[in-house]
Design an enzyme around this catalytic site. Structure first.
Site, PDB file in Angstrom:
ATOM      1  CD  GLU A  63      -3.087  -0.898   0.289  1.00 27.18           C
ATOM      2  OE1 GLU A  63      -3.485   0.266   0.093  1.00 27.18           O
ATOM      3  OE2 GLU A  63      -3.580  -1.890  -0.270  1.00 27.18           O
ATOM      4  CG  ASP A  81      -8.432   4.138  -6.140  1.00 24.28           C
ATOM      5  OD1 ASP A  81      -8.960   5.242  -5.911  1.00 24.28           O
ATOM      6  OD2 ASP A  81      -8.179   3.311  -5.245  1.00 24.28           O
ATOM      7  CB  THR A  86      -6.410   6.122  -0.752  1.00 27.39           C
ATOM      8  OG1 THR A  86      -7.309   5.689  -1.773  1.00 27.39           O
ATOM      9  CG2 THR A  86      -5.859   4.913  -0.025  1.00 27.39           C
TER      10      THR A  86
END
Length: 278
Positions: A63, A81, A86
């Site tokens: 990640e 995305d 995020t």
């Protein structure tokens, strides 16, 4: 090899051929083997603190390209995305509801925190990649919140509630050990556990059409390979996840080595970067 062959020959001579021809699998023995597999998985859990630390490092390598997962509480960006922002130690997303859940929980334990004012915006952008009501200061305030021990605890709490605990529970139920539980965890982190075809539960359902987990009498290695095959299929359905190296050059490596307990030393690659846990 010679000794094994001699032993086998002695065994064959000691048992009548007819008995071999008519012997059927012993259901009691099979049941005992299944019970033993589930018991072993329950005993060797990813929830052991040392194993959990390893899991967090491996996920962080994928990640965040770093083993320092504790440095990721403050992480936040839009990675393009389709999930909006995020952020944090597990990639909470403004577009998928888990970031909203996190900030709601944080506000329950610490009312008036720096992120509480964004709750209406987070509710509005849920399900989209929109930043409406979040820009321009949300990212700055997220980093500020990450200096608060209560916010770090809130991230830990939501990681465990939504991702870690369910994957470990399912892994133990399926009779898989530490590696299998980690494989589940990494899948649920990326795909969630919703009703869409690429969610964790449907990845598992796809694997079940090809193999059986140890709790149903299957081989653990065969089952995990089937699960990873299904996981790779799910990843390739979405361009943002189409690089499958976190499976191919990490989880498959551990599985091929038979390291079902995820025991160090561990060496793997993700997206071309090499990592090591001694």
């Amino acid at each position: 090899m010679l000794a094994a062959g001699a032993l086998l020959g002695s065994a064959l001579l000691a048992v009548p051929v007819a008995a071999h021809a008519t012997a059927a699998p012993d259901p009691a023995a099979r049941s005992a083997a299944v019970t033993a597999a589930v018991t072993a998985a329950a005993a060797a859990g990813l929830d052991d603190p040392a194993k959990k630390e390893i899991a967090m490092k491996i996920v962080s390598s994928a990640e965040n390209s770093s083993l320092d997962w504790k440095a990721q509480y403050k992480y936040i960006e839009d990675i393009g995305d389709g999930r909006g922002y995020t952020a944090g130690i597990i990639g909470f997303c403004s577009g998928t509801g888990d970031m909203l859940d996190l900030v709601e929980y944080y506000t329950q334990v610490k009312p008036g925190n720096v992120l509480a004012k964004y709750l209406p915006a987070l509710r509005n952008v849920d399900g989209s990649d929109s930043h409406a009501g979040l820009d321009p200061n949300f990212t700055r305030d997220w980093v500020k919140a990450a200096q608060d021990a209560e916010f770090k605890k809130a991230q830990d709490h939501e990681r465990d509630r939504v991702y870690f605990n369910p994957s470990v529970k399912q892994g133990k139920s399926d009779g898989v050990g530490v590696l299998g539980q980690f494989i589940y965890y990494d899948a649920i982190v990326m795909h969630g556990d919703g009703t869409d075809s690429t969610s964790f539960r449907n990845i598992r359902a796809r694997a079940l059409s090809k193999a059986k987990p140890p709790s149903q009498g299957g081989s653990e290695t065969t089952w995990l390979n089937a699960f990873l095959d299904a996981r790779v299929w799910a990843m390739k359905q979405e361009e943002a996840h189409s690089d499958t190296s976190r499976v191919d050059t990490a989880q498959r490596v551990f599985l091929r080595k038979g390291n079902l307990n995820l025991a160090p030393p561990l060496d793997w690659k993700v997206y071309g970067d090499s990592f090591h846990i001694g």
